[in-house]
Design a protein around this motif. Structure first.
Motif, short mmCIF file in Angstrom:
data_model
loop_
_atom_site.label_atom_id
_atom_site.label_comp_id
_atom_site.label_asym_id
_atom_site.label_seq_id
_atom_site.Cartn_x
_atom_site.Cartn_y
_atom_site.Cartn_z
N ASP A 242 0.83 -1.21 0.00
CA ASP A 242 0.00 0.00 0.00
C ASP A 242 0.86 1.26 0.00
O ASP A 242 0.53 2.26 -0.64
CB ASP A 242 -0.98 0.01 1.17
N SER A 243 2.00 1.17 0.70
CA SER A 243 2.90 2.32 0.74
C SER A 243 3.42 2.63 -0.67
O SER A 243 3.55 3.79 -1.06
CB SER A 243 4.02 1.98 1.71
N TYR B 144 1.78 2.02 -3.44
CA TYR B 144 0.66 2.64 -4.17
C TYR B 144 0.50 4.11 -3.82
O TYR B 144 0.19 4.93 -4.69
CB TYR B 144 -0.66 1.89 -3.94
N ARG B 145 0.70 4.44 -2.55
CA ARG B 145 0.56 5.85 -2.17
C ARG B 145 1.58 6.71 -2.92
O ARG B 145 1.30 7.83 -3.33
CB ARG B 145 0.73 6.02 -0.66
N ILE C 166 0.41 7.07 -6.52
CA ILE C 166 -0.68 8.05 -6.63
C ILE C 166 -0.09 9.46 -6.61
O ILE C 166 -0.46 10.32 -7.41
CB ILE C 166 -1.70 7.85 -5.49
N GLN C 167 0.88 9.67 -5.73
CA GLN C 167 1.50 11.01 -5.62
C GLN C 167 2.25 11.42 -6.87
O GLN C 167 2.33 12.60 -7.21
CB GLN C 167 2.44 11.04 -4.43
N ASP D 85 -7.29 -1.12 2.36
CA ASP D 85 -6.39 0.01 2.05
C ASP D 85 -5.90 -0.09 0.61
O ASP D 85 -5.89 0.90 -0.14
CB ASP D 85 -5.14 -0.01 2.97
N ILE D 86 -5.45 -1.29 0.24
CA ILE D 86 -4.91 -1.47 -1.12
C ILE D 86 -6.02 -1.26 -2.15
O ILE D 86 -5.82 -0.58 -3.17
CB ILE D 86 -4.27 -2.87 -1.26
N THR E 112 -8.60 0.58 -1.88
CA THR E 112 -8.85 2.04 -1.94
C THR E 112 -7.78 2.73 -2.78
O THR E 112 -8.08 3.57 -3.63
CB THR E 112 -8.87 2.61 -0.50
N SER E 113 -6.53 2.36 -2.55
CA SER E 113 -5.43 2.98 -3.30
C SER E 113 -5.55 2.70 -4.80
O SER E 113 -5.31 3.59 -5.62
CB SER E 113 -4.08 2.46 -2.80
N GLN F 211 -8.10 4.94 -6.08
CA GLN F 211 -7.62 6.33 -6.08
C GLN F 211 -6.68 6.60 -7.25
O GLN F 211 -6.73 7.65 -7.87
CB GLN F 211 -6.90 6.64 -4.76
N TRP F 212 -5.83 5.62 -7.56
CA TRP F 212 -4.92 5.81 -8.70
C TRP F 212 -5.74 6.00 -9.97
O TRP F 212 -5.46 6.90 -10.78
CB TRP F 212 -3.95 4.63 -8.87
#
Ligand code: HEM
Ligand SMILES: N[C@@H](CC(=O)c1ccccc1NC=O)C(=O)O
Length: 330
Positions: free
Chosen positions: A143-144, A146-147, A150-151, A276-277, A279-280, A283-284
Motif C-alpha cells: 500500500d505504501s 501505491y501511495r 498516486i502522488q 487500504d490497497i 482504496t489505493s 484512487q490511482w
C-alpha cells in the motif's frame, strides 16, 4: 549478475627485466587488464578484504588451484546506472523538452509495477504458509508503494495540454492500455479477463506471462485459503473455483469475514490492509482519469478507446467486493 573477474595465478604473463614476475589481473570494472607484481601480496590483501566486505568493494568469492575469482562492486556496477540512463529515448524532433518527463514517469511506474508483482507473489506464498504477521507487513509495504504511485500523478499534472501535444503524435497507437505488468497486477488482484490477452501476440513472452497469471489463484484466493487453514468455514466451491474467471461475491465468505471482524483482531487487520490497497487502486484510477481529462479533454485515446469516457467506466470497481459488502452489517 556481476561479471566474474579472473586472476591467473598459475601462469606468469610477463617477465620484467629485473626478473620480477608479473601476473595479469583481469578486472572487468576497470575494463582493461592490468599487471600485478606481487601476486601473493595481492591475494593476501584480497582475502583480508573479503573478510571485511563492508569496508571494501572487492569480494573474494571462489578459488581453484591457481585461479582466483573476485567481484568488484561499485554503486554504478551494482545498480547498472549506465544501462539505466541509456533507456530514455524521446521520439520528438529537438527533442521537445517535456517528453523526457513523460518517459521518466512511465519507466518509474513500470519499475514499481515490477516491485509490486515481486511483493504480491511473495504475499501469496506467505498466505499459503499461514504466515500472518509477515503477510500484514508485506500488505503495508504494497500500500505504501501505491501511495507513492498516486502522488507521482502530481508531477505529470504539471504537463499542460500544449506541452503534451508537442509530442503526442509521436506516441502513435502506444498507450498505457498495453502495459502488460499493469494487466498482470489486475489479474493478480482478481480482475481476470481473457480478452486482455488478445493485445499480445500469441507465443510472445508477454502473452505467456499473462496466460500464467490468468490461470493462477489470485491474492484473494490465497487469502481465503489462508482463512480455511485457520479453521474458517470457506466452502469448497469457493476454494476450488475456475481461477481464470472473476470470483463471484459469496455470502458464505462474507459471513466468515463478519465473524473475523468481531472476534479476530489480528486477521481483521489483514482485512483492513486489503481494503487500504483496494482504496489505493481506485484512487490511482481516479487521479489518472482526472489527469487525462485535463491533458487531452474529450479526445480519443491513442490506444483506440473513447479516452476519458472509457477510463471513467473503470472507476469504483473494487477488487475485493466481499470486504466492501460487509461494511453495513455492523
Ligand atoms: C499525460 C499523461 C497520460 C495520458 C494523457 C493518458 C491517457 C490515457 C488514455 C486516454 C487511456 C485509455 C486507453 C487509450 O489510450 O485509449 C489510458 C489508459 C491507461 N493509462 Fe494512461 N495516460 C497518461 C499517463 C499514464 C501514466 C503515467 C500511466 C502509468 C503507468 C498510465 C497508465 C495507463 C494504464 C495502465 C491504462 C489502461 C487502463 C485500463 O485499461 O484500465 N497512463 N491512458
Ligand atoms: N493514451 C495516451 C497516450 C499515453 O498516455 C501513453 C502513450 C504511450 C505510453 C504510455 C502512455 N500512458 C498512458 O496511457 C493518449 O491518448 O494520449
Amino acid at each position: 549478475m556481476h561479471q566474474l573477474n579472473r586472476i591467473e595465478t598459475g601462469v606468469p604473463q610477463t617477465g620484467a627485466d629485473d626478473g620480477q614476475v608479473f601476473y595479469r589481473v583481469f578486472h572487468s570494472v576497470a575494463s582493461r587488464p592490468y599487471n600485478v607484481a606481487n601476486i601473493e601480496l595481492f591475494l593476501a590483501i584480497s582475502v583480508l578484504i573479503s573478510n571485511r566486505p563492508v569496508r571494501a568493494n572487492l569480494y573474494l568469492i571462489k578459488t581453484q588451484p591457481g585461479v582466483l575469482f573476485f567481484m568488484t562492486v561499485t554503486y554504478s556496477s551494482y545498480l547498472k546506472v549506465d544501462e539505466l540512463l541509456k533507456c530514455q529515448h524521446p521520439l520528438s524532433e529537438g527533442p521537445e523538452h517535456d517528453e523526457l518527463l513523460f518517459i521518466t514517469i512511465h519507466q518509474s511506474y513500470e519499475l514499481w509495477f515490477k516491485q509490486l508483482l515481486h511483493e504480491l507473489d511473495f504475499l501469496i506464498r506467505l498466505f499459503n504458509q499461514g504466515e500472518q504477521n509477515r503477510a500484514l507487513h508485506t500488505l503495508k509495504r504494497v500500500d505504501s508503494i501505491y501511495r507513492t504511485l498516486i502522488q507521482q500523478v502530481d508531477i505529470l499534472e504539471t504537463l499542460t495540454p500544449l506541452e503534451f501535444m508537442s509530442f503526442r503524435d509521436r506516441l502513435s497507437t502506444a498507450s498505457g492500455f498495453q502495459s502488460y505488468q499493469f494487466r498482470e497486477l489486475e489479474f493478480l488482484y482478481g480482475a481476470k479477463d481473457a480478452k486482455k490477452l488478445e493485445n499480445y501476440p500469441e507465443g510472445s513472452e508477454h502473452h505467456q506471462r499473462l496466460q500464467k497469471r490468468l490461470e493462477s489463484p489470485t491474492l484473494w484466493d490465497a487469502f481465503l485459503g489462508f482463512l480455511a487453514g485457520q479453521g474458517h468455514d470457506i466452502p469448497d466451491s469457493v476454494l476450488n473455483r475456475d481461477y481464470s474467471k472473476v470470483a463471484d461475491p459469496s455470502k458464505a465468505v462474507q459471513r466468515v469475514l463478519i465473524d473475523i471482524y468481531r472476534n479476530d483482531p489480528l486477521v481483521s487487520e489483514i482485512c483492513e490492509a486489503l481494503v487500504d490497497i483496494d482504496t489505493s487502486l481506485q484512487q490511482w484510477r481516479y487521479r489518472h482519469v482526472k489527469m487525462v481529462e485535463r491533458t487531452i479533454g474529450s479526445k480519443m485515446g491513442t490506444g483506440g478507446s473513447s479516452g476519458v469516457g472509457y477510463l471513467q467506466s473503470t472507476l469504483f470497481r473494487p477488487v475485493f467486493p466481499d470486504l466492501w459488502a460487509i461494511r453495513s452489517e455492523f
